[in-house]
Design an enzyme around this catalytic site. Sequence first.
Site, PDB file in Angstrom:
ATOM      1  CD  GLN A  91      -2.412  -1.166   2.788  1.00  0.00           C
ATOM      2  OE1 GLN A  91      -3.312  -0.309   3.397  1.00  0.00           O
ATOM      3  NE2 GLN A  91      -2.082  -1.711   4.197  1.00  0.00           N
ATOM      4  CG  ASN A  92       3.759   1.600   2.656  1.00  0.00           C
ATOM      5  OD1 ASN A  92       2.699   1.837   3.194  1.00  0.00           O
ATOM      6  ND2 ASN A  92       5.088   0.379   3.043  1.00  0.00           N
ATOM      7  CB  VAL A  93       3.291   5.983  -2.308  1.00  0.00           C
ATOM      8  CG1 VAL A  93       1.577   5.984  -2.395  1.00  0.00           C
ATOM      9  CG2 VAL A  93       3.174   7.214  -1.495  1.00  0.00           C
ATOM     10  CG  ASP A  94       8.227   3.503   1.001  1.00  0.00           C
ATOM     11  OD1 ASP A  94       8.563   2.651   0.354  1.00  0.00           O
ATOM     12  OD2 ASP A  94       7.739   3.917   2.536  1.00  0.00           O
ATOM     13  CG  HIS A 109      -2.878   2.184  -1.629  1.00  0.00           C
ATOM     14  ND1 HIS A 109      -3.483   2.985  -0.415  1.00  0.00           N
ATOM     15  CD2 HIS A 109      -4.235   2.363  -2.189  1.00  0.00           C
ATOM     16  CE1 HIS A 109      -4.323   1.983   0.492  1.00  0.00           C
ATOM     17  NE2 HIS A 109      -4.651   1.406  -0.846  1.00  0.00           N
ATOM     18  CB  CYS A 117      -0.860  12.792 -17.951  1.00  0.00           C
ATOM     19  SG  CYS A 117      -1.556  14.378 -18.467  1.00  0.00           S
ATOM     20  CB  SER A 178      -3.661   0.419  10.913  1.00  0.00           C
ATOM     21  OG  SER A 178      -4.326   1.345   9.695  1.00  0.00           O
ATOM     22  CG  LEU A 203       4.991  -1.394  16.408  1.00  0.00           C
ATOM     23  CD1 LEU A 203       6.081  -1.873  17.044  1.00  0.00           C
ATOM     24  CD2 LEU A 203       5.571   0.871  16.794  1.00  0.00           C
ATOM     25  CB  ALA A 220       8.119  -4.594  10.114  1.00  0.00           C
TER      26      ALA A 220
HETATM   27  P1  OAD Z   1      -1.469   3.346   8.950  1.00  0.00           P
HETATM   28  O1  OAD Z   1      -0.907   4.437   9.037  1.00  0.00           O
HETATM   29  O2  OAD Z   1      -2.732   3.785   9.197  1.00  0.00           O
HETATM   30  O3  OAD Z   1      -0.966   2.132   9.707  1.00  0.00           O
HETATM   31  C1  OAD Z   1       0.318   1.655   9.883  1.00  0.00           C
HETATM   32  C2  OAD Z   1       1.130   0.230  11.078  1.00  0.00           C
HETATM   33  O4  OAD Z   1       2.404   0.016  11.062  1.00  0.00           O
HETATM   34  C3  OAD Z   1      -0.108   1.059  12.576  1.00  0.00           C
HETATM   35  O5  OAD Z   1      -0.327  -0.446  12.889  1.00  0.00           O
HETATM   36  C4  OAD Z   1       1.637   0.444  12.886  1.00  0.00           C
HETATM   37  O6  OAD Z   1       1.551   0.362  14.685  1.00  0.00           O
HETATM   38  C5  OAD Z   1       2.371   0.249  12.493  1.00  0.00           C
HETATM   39  N1  OAD Z   1       3.344   0.104  12.608  1.00  0.00           N
HETATM   40  C6  OAD Z   1       4.119   1.496  13.221  1.00  0.00           C
HETATM   41  N2  OAD Z   1       5.881   1.295  12.751  1.00  0.00           N
HETATM   42  C7  OAD Z   1       5.802   0.102  12.931  1.00  0.00           C
HETATM   43  C8  OAD Z   1       6.952  -1.328  12.875  1.00  0.00           C
HETATM   44  N3  OAD Z   1       8.368  -0.651  12.971  1.00  0.00           N
HETATM   45  N4  OAD Z   1       7.019  -2.391  12.540  1.00  0.00           N
HETATM   46  C9  OAD Z   1       5.615  -3.024  12.230  1.00  0.00           C
HETATM   47  N5  OAD Z   1       4.547  -2.346  12.581  1.00  0.00           N
HETATM   48  C10 OAD Z   1       4.657  -0.324  12.684  1.00  0.00           C
HETATM   49  O7  OAD Z   1      -0.620   2.465   7.522  1.00  0.00           O
HETATM   50  P2  OAD Z   1      -1.283   2.062   6.778  1.00  0.00           P
HETATM   51  O8  OAD Z   1      -2.239   0.848   7.388  1.00  0.00           O
HETATM   52  O9  OAD Z   1      -0.436   1.242   5.337  1.00  0.00           O
HETATM   53  O10 OAD Z   1      -3.006   5.542   1.493  1.00  0.00           O
HETATM   54  O11 OAD Z   1      -2.594   3.318   6.151  1.00  0.00           O
HETATM   55  C11 OAD Z   1      -2.949   2.116   4.732  1.00  0.00           C
HETATM   56  C12 OAD Z   1      -3.562   3.226   3.960  1.00  0.00           C
HETATM   57  O12 OAD Z   1      -3.951   4.604   4.144  1.00  0.00           O
HETATM   58  C13 OAD Z   1      -2.605   4.337   3.178  1.00  0.00           C
HETATM   59  O13 OAD Z   1      -1.799   3.215   1.881  1.00  0.00           O
HETATM   60  C14 OAD Z   1      -2.896   5.487   2.752  1.00  0.00           C
HETATM   61  C15 OAD Z   1      -3.370   5.895   4.154  1.00  0.00           C
HETATM   62  O14 OAD Z   1      -4.163   6.911   3.523  1.00  0.00           O
HETATM   63  C16 OAD Z   1      -3.122   5.658  -0.105  1.00  0.00           C
HETATM   64  O15 OAD Z   1      -2.249   6.987   0.528  1.00  0.00           O
HETATM   65  C17 OAD Z   1      -3.430   6.265  -0.692  1.00  0.00           C
END
Ligand code: OAD
Length: 240
Positions: A91-94, A109, A117, A178, A203, A220
């Site tokens: 889901q990451n954009v990096d 994503h 464009c 999350s 985490l 992670a």
């Molecule tokens: P979130 O920020 O919602 O969740 C990140 C999760 O990673 C949380 O459950 C944290 O507890 C966990 N976490 C943090 N540090 C960690 C570590 N060192 N090791 C393991 N886990 C860790 O991010 P995403 O679930 O990726 O969409 O969010 C989903 C989408 O929401 C993203 O792709 C983005 C956003 O809107 C778009 O940009 C389209």
Amino acid sequence: MRDIETILVLTGAGISAESGLATFRGPDGLWEGHRVEEICTPQALARNPALVQNFYDMRRAALARVVPNAAHHALARLDAEWPGELLIVTQNVDDLHERAGARRMLHMHGELKSALCRECGGRVRWEGTLADGPACPLCGGKGGLRPDIVFFGEMPYQMERIEEALAGADLFVSIGTSGAVYPAAGFVQTARYHGAQTLELNLDPSAGSHFFHESRVGPAGLLVPEWVGDMLGDRVTDAG
Ligand code: OAD
């Protein structure tokens, strides 16, 4: 974990946290000072293009200051050494998975290093800024380029391929997400429905933790190399 041939890995912002990239839903509920919904919607882009374009320009520039961590490297190792089928859906954009060397992967994503464009619908690799309204290299249209990011309300990329992979997976592993954003949050239930084993590495327990057969709690950078080692070690033991 015997009899596993086909693996589907889903990653989220948590896998890049130890590289220094902010997650979306931190303790303050903000992403780099903003609510996600203020930035990640087509409406936000229409209402305040400078804010949204500048925000993503900064995120893109920040990639030059971070490097993949142990978790990205472990997944790249799994990609290189796993003899069965594997797909890493992020889901990451990096770009940290690919910089670690992962190849069997896709960005559902979108990507910071890509521009979309709005004139011609084309997608182009992009390293620079967009706030200054550059021309599209494909159609020449001025000011139509936006970040190639899937905003709220837009359809994630490659859903057909992902659905197929979910249906065929023996093992589904969710890392650092999350479980707050669909459709990705529902992947565990789809994979389980089709008979996959399901494992969460996070985490803290995610919103959908109870859907997983097993949930391991920790960073992670520790959990992923450990799990990958188990998977590759098991294969050696099985073969021997
Ligand atoms: P979130 O920020 O919602 O969740 C990140 C999760 O990673 C949380 O459950 C944290 O507890 C966990 N976490 C943090 N540090 C960690 C570590 N060192 N090791 C393991 N886990 C860790 O991010 P995403 O679930 O990726 O969409 O969010 C989903 C989408 O929401 C993203 O792709 C983005 C956003 O809107 C778009 O940009 C389209």
